[in-house]
Design a protein around this motif. Structure first.
Motif, PDB file in Angstrom:
ATOM      1  N   SER A 292      59.491  80.815  -1.793  1.00 20.30           N
ATOM      2  CA  SER A 292      60.322  80.137  -0.791  1.00 20.30           C
ATOM      3  C   SER A 292      59.488  79.422   0.267  1.00 20.30           C
ATOM      4  O   SER A 292      60.010  78.610   1.024  1.00 20.30           O
ATOM      5  N   ALA A 293      58.179  79.725   0.327  1.00 17.43           N
ATOM      6  CA  ALA A 293      57.319  79.077   1.323  1.00 17.43           C
ATOM      7  C   ALA A 293      56.878  77.679   0.891  1.00 17.43           C
ATOM      8  O   ALA A 293      56.395  76.905   1.710  1.00 17.43           O
ATOM      9  N   ILE A 294      57.050  77.354  -0.379  1.00 11.38           N
ATOM     10  CA  ILE A 294      56.572  76.071  -0.921  1.00 11.38           C
ATOM     11  C   ILE A 294      57.732  75.083  -0.975  1.00 11.38           C
ATOM     12  O   ILE A 294      58.788  75.365  -1.543  1.00 11.38           O
ATOM     13  N   LEU A 295      57.502  73.914  -0.377  1.00 11.15           N
ATOM     14  CA  LEU A 295      58.492  72.837  -0.384  1.00 11.15           C
ATOM     15  C   LEU A 295      57.938  71.689  -1.212  1.00 11.15           C
ATOM     16  O   LEU A 295      56.898  71.120  -0.888  1.00 11.15           O
ATOM     17  N   ASP A 296      58.605  71.374  -2.312  1.00  8.10           N
ATOM     18  CA  ASP A 296      58.167  70.293  -3.207  1.00  8.10           C
ATOM     19  C   ASP A 296      58.873  69.007  -2.802  1.00  8.10           C
ATOM     20  O   ASP A 296      60.086  68.874  -2.952  1.00  8.10           O
ATOM     21  N   THR A 297      58.103  68.033  -2.289  1.00  6.72           N
ATOM     22  CA  THR A 297      58.680  66.770  -1.835  1.00  6.72           C
ATOM     23  C   THR A 297      58.802  65.749  -2.960  1.00  6.72           C
ATOM     24  O   THR A 297      59.349  64.677  -2.751  1.00  6.72           O
ATOM     25  N   GLY A 298      58.265  66.079  -4.126  1.00  6.77           N
ATOM     26  CA  GLY A 298      58.232  65.115  -5.227  1.00  6.77           C
ATOM     27  C   GLY A 298      56.872  64.455  -5.341  1.00  6.77           C
ATOM     28  O   GLY A 298      56.390  64.197  -6.437  1.00  6.77           O
ATOM     29  N   LYS A 299      56.236  64.173  -4.198  1.00 10.28           N
ATOM     30  CA  LYS A 299      54.892  63.585  -4.183  1.00 10.28           C
ATOM     31  C   LYS A 299      53.821  64.648  -3.982  1.00 10.28           C
ATOM     32  O   LYS A 299      52.698  64.493  -4.444  1.00 10.28           O
ATOM     33  N   GLN A 300      54.180  65.720  -3.287  1.00  9.86           N
ATOM     34  CA  GLN A 300      53.231  66.791  -3.025  1.00  9.86           C
ATOM     35  C   GLN A 300      53.989  68.061  -2.701  1.00  9.86           C
ATOM     36  O   GLN A 300      55.204  68.045  -2.487  1.00  9.86           O
ATOM     37  N   LYS A 301      53.253  69.160  -2.683  1.00 10.10           N
ATOM     38  CA  LYS A 301      53.832  70.435  -2.282  1.00 10.10           C
ATOM     39  C   LYS A 301      53.264  70.798  -0.922  1.00 10.10           C
ATOM     40  O   LYS A 301      52.059  70.673  -0.704  1.00 10.10           O
ATOM     41  N   ILE A 302      54.145  71.226  -0.012  1.00  7.70           N
ATOM     42  CA  ILE A 302      53.694  71.556   1.335  1.00  7.70           C
ATOM     43  C   ILE A 302      54.182  72.943   1.727  1.00  7.70           C
ATOM     44  O   ILE A 302      55.143  73.475   1.153  1.00  7.70           O
ATOM     45  N   ALA A 303      53.474  73.504   2.699  1.00  8.08           N
ATOM     46  CA  ALA A 303      53.889  74.761   3.320  1.00  8.08           C
ATOM     47  C   ALA A 303      53.712  74.596   4.828  1.00  8.08           C
ATOM     48  O   ALA A 303      52.850  73.834   5.284  1.00  8.08           O
ATOM     49  N   TYR A 304      54.516  75.305   5.598  1.00 13.35           N
ATOM     50  CA  TYR A 304      54.413  75.246   7.053  1.00 13.35           C
ATOM     51  C   TYR A 304      53.649  76.483   7.542  1.00 13.35           C
ATOM     52  O   TYR A 304      54.112  77.608   7.391  1.00 13.35           O
ATOM     53  N   VAL A 305      52.451  76.213   8.104  1.00 14.63           N
ATOM     54  CA  VAL A 305      51.583  77.278   8.600  1.00 14.63           C
ATOM     55  C   VAL A 305      51.860  77.489  10.084  1.00 14.63           C
ATOM     56  O   VAL A 305      51.974  76.522  10.853  1.00 14.63           O
ATOM     57  N   GLN A 306      51.964  78.752  10.492  1.00 13.81           N
ATOM     58  CA  GLN A 306      52.153  79.072  11.904  1.00 13.81           C
ATOM     59  C   GLN A 306      50.781  79.131  12.567  1.00 13.81           C
ATOM     60  O   GLN A 306      49.986  80.028  12.326  1.00 13.81           O
ATOM     61  N   THR A 307      50.486  78.126  13.404  1.00 13.27           N
ATOM     62  CA  THR A 307      49.179  78.036  14.054  1.00 13.27           C
ATOM     63  C   THR A 307      49.154  78.747  15.399  1.00 13.27           C
ATOM     64  O   THR A 307      48.090  79.022  15.940  1.00 13.27           O
ATOM     65  N   ALA A 308      50.303  79.018  15.961  1.00 15.39           N
ATOM     66  CA  ALA A 308      50.448  79.739  17.229  1.00 15.39           C
ATOM     67  C   ALA A 308      51.865  80.308  17.242  1.00 15.39           C
ATOM     68  O   ALA A 308      52.692  79.930  16.393  1.00 15.39           O
ATOM     69  N   PRO A 309      52.163  81.231  18.160  1.00 12.37           N
ATOM     70  CA  PRO A 309      53.506  81.824  18.154  1.00 12.37           C
ATOM     71  C   PRO A 309      54.632  80.795  18.193  1.00 12.37           C
ATOM     72  O   PRO A 309      55.712  81.037  17.645  1.00 12.37           O
ATOM     73  N   ASP A 310      54.389  79.631  18.820  1.00 13.10           N
ATOM     74  CA  ASP A 310      55.444  78.615  18.931  1.00 13.10           C
ATOM     75  C   ASP A 310      55.048  77.291  18.280  1.00 13.10           C
ATOM     76  O   ASP A 310      55.670  76.264  18.554  1.00 13.10           O
ATOM     77  N   LYS A 311      54.014  77.308  17.427  1.00 11.48           N
ATOM     78  CA  LYS A 311      53.554  76.064  16.801  1.00 11.48           C
ATOM     79  C   LYS A 311      53.469  76.212  15.287  1.00 11.48           C
ATOM     80  O   LYS A 311      53.018  77.240  14.765  1.00 11.48           O
ATOM     81  N   PHE A 312      53.877  75.135  14.588  1.00 14.08           N
ATOM     82  CA  PHE A 312      53.868  75.121  13.130  1.00 14.08           C
ATOM     83  C   PHE A 312      53.314  73.780  12.658  1.00 14.08           C
ATOM     84  O   PHE A 312      53.544  72.745  13.291  1.00 14.08           O
ATOM     85  N   GLN A 313      52.596  73.822  11.539  1.00 12.30           N
ATOM     86  CA  GLN A 313      52.007  72.593  11.017  1.00 12.30           C
ATOM     87  C   GLN A 313      52.179  72.543   9.498  1.00 12.30           C
ATOM     88  O   GLN A 313      51.926  73.531   8.798  1.00 12.30           O
ATOM     89  N   ALA A 314      52.622  71.372   8.989  1.00 11.93           N
ATOM     90  CA  ALA A 314      52.780  71.190   7.549  1.00 11.93           C
ATOM     91  C   ALA A 314      51.420  70.904   6.923  1.00 11.93           C
ATOM     92  O   ALA A 314      50.657  70.084   7.422  1.00 11.93           O
ATOM     93  N   VAL A 315      51.115  71.617   5.824  1.00 15.34           N
ATOM     94  CA  VAL A 315      49.860  71.400   5.107  1.00 15.34           C
ATOM     95  C   VAL A 315      50.166  71.191   3.629  1.00 15.34           C
ATOM     96  O   VAL A 315      51.108  71.766   3.082  1.00 15.34           O
ATOM     97  N   SER A 316      49.357  70.350   3.000  1.00 15.96           N
ATOM     98  CA  SER A 316      49.498  70.105   1.567  1.00 15.96           C
ATOM     99  C   SER A 316      48.816  71.231   0.800  1.00 15.96           C
ATOM    100  O   SER A 316      47.698  71.630   1.131  1.00 15.96           O
ATOM    101  N   VAL A 317      49.483  71.766  -0.215  1.00 11.35           N
ATOM    102  CA  VAL A 317      48.935  72.890  -0.987  1.00 11.35           C
ATOM    103  C   VAL A 317      48.960  72.574  -2.482  1.00 11.35           C
ATOM    104  O   VAL A 317      49.774  71.767  -2.945  1.00 11.35           O
ATOM    105  N   GLN A 318      48.054  73.226  -3.190  1.00 16.44           N
ATOM    106  CA  GLN A 318      48.057  73.183  -4.654  1.00 16.44           C
ATOM    107  C   GLN A 318      48.392  74.578  -5.158  1.00 16.44           C
ATOM    108  O   GLN A 318      47.790  75.564  -4.710  1.00 16.44           O
ATOM    109  N   THR A 319      49.332  74.639  -6.074  1.00 14.68           N
ATOM    110  CA  THR A 319      49.779  75.939  -6.576  1.00 14.68           C
ATOM    111  C   THR A 319      49.332  76.141  -8.016  1.00 14.68           C
ATOM    112  O   THR A 319      49.041  75.177  -8.739  1.00 14.68           O
TER     113      THR A 319
END
Length: 362
Positions: A292-319
């Motif tokens: 459920s952590a992996i979001l497939d956009t069709g062009k790439q797969k991304i996950a949202y990493v929690q970088t701080a208690p109130d901050k999130f960043q989308a990163v491209s991942v390979q599965t």
């Protein structure tokens, strides 16, 4: 000399002196006053002190700029350019900062907002996983392999009368049908009867043929345990192991055939009886996240990493392997990072609202 002559001479002298003074004054005034100079663009050698037309080509005369004025103007222009340069540098610096901020793509969400949209996170970690592969199967009925084994056995018995090339070709055929060299030796040594492939199991075993997709080929290995079930005996499981894997892919359905042997002491399984095979593959120390952590956009797969208690960043991942409810991660995130596992679509929608449609560009 007569007095009249003296008077005349004195008058002329004073007149000359006055004329000289007037000329000097005129020259001084002339020099001190700035005169305009006009010239012809087509004939620059022609100049005039007043506007008009060129007598050669009748073109309008152009006023010649004063060099000192031009110098002042040039200095002013240079100053303006310098000011613009400084302004541009400041603007570029601002744009760079803005671009850097934009590229970071850190989505700030308050704790209240996180609770309202139901965000939950989980650690990226190495786990001991078990992958289950279900394969459509049947009890073996293989007259082609039976014939190939029979011919090879007969050729080996008559090897003194046959050329080695004939025996090698018969062995190659068995390899193409999926048998390893060790299996060929077992089947042709008398330890196994090839008639099992067309008449059913003997000596308390049965042969099972299964089809697996090519995507599972790197996971499935010879020797892995299997469980075979058929609707004929719904309460019974037949336990065995994979004995060989075909080397040729079925181009129509993109599958490979597995050959397994299961225990069947009562000889319940009959040739061409259908069923399902379950293969369990143990995969230790797999860097993984919930699927459920992996979001497939069709062009790439991304996950949202929690970088701080109130901050999130989308990163491209390979599965890698999909091992429900987990998925192997090959790159993009590191062990002990936290990723969003619930409300992934909602946080992605929030990111698109904040950053636009290019919120996945990294």
């Amino acid at each position: 000399m007569k007095p009249n002559d003296l008077s005349t001479s004195s008058f002329i002298g004073w007149t000359c002196k006055l004329l000289a003074i007037l000329i000097i004054v005129s020259l001084v005034v002339d020099c001190s006053s700035k005169k305009d100079v006009y010239y012809c663009p087509m004939h620059p050698h022609y100049t005039s002190d007043r506007p008009g037309n060129c007598p050669i080509c009748n073109m309008d005369l152009v006023k010649k700029e004063d060099t000192s004025e031009h110098k002042d103007h040039s200095n002013a222009s240079n100053s303006l350019q310098a000011a613009e340069s400084i302004s541009n540098e400041d603007h570029s610096s601002h744009l760079s900062e803005t671009s850097s901020e934009k590229n970071s793509r850190e989505l700030i969400l308050s704790f209240e907002k996180q609770q309202s949209i139901g965000i939950k996170t989980e650690l990226v970690s190495k786990r001991n996983l078990v992958k289950k592969i279900s394969a459509y199967s049947s009890v073996a009925y293989d007259p082609e392999l039976y014939s190939a084994l029979s011919e090879y056995k007969e050729a080996v018995r008559s090897s003194e009368f046959l050329s080695p090339e004939i025996i090698r070709n018969l062995q190659l055929r068995l390899r193409q049908l999926g048998l390893s060299l060790d299996q060929i030796r077992i089947w042709t040594s008398g330890a196994r009867d090839p008639s099992e492939l067309i008449l059913g199991g003997k000596s308390g075993r049965a042969h099972i043929y299964s089809q697996i997709y090519e995507s599972d080929f790197t996971t499935v290995k010879v020797g892995l345990p299997i469980k075979f079930k058929t609707d004929v005996y719904p309460e019974k499981e037949f336990i065995g192991k994979i004995k060989s894997i075909d080397v040729i892919l079925d181009k129509n359905n993109r599958t490979l055939r597995l050959r397994s042997e299961v225990s069947d002491p009562s000889q319940l399984l009959k040739p061409q009886m259908f069923g399902d095979t379950v293969i369990q593959v143990s995969l230790p120390n797999v860097l993984s996240v919930p699927t459920s952590a992996i979001l497939d956009t069709g062009k790439q797969k991304i996950a949202y990493v929690q970088t701080a208690p109130d901050k999130f960043q989308a990163v491209s991942v390979q599965t890698g392997k999909n091992i429900e409810p987990w998925v192997e991660v090959l790159s993009g995130v590191q062990e002990n990072q936290r990723v969003v596992t619930e409300s992934t679509f909602l946080i992605d929608s929030e990111a698109k609202i904040r950053f636009g449609s290019d919120s996945h560009a990294h």
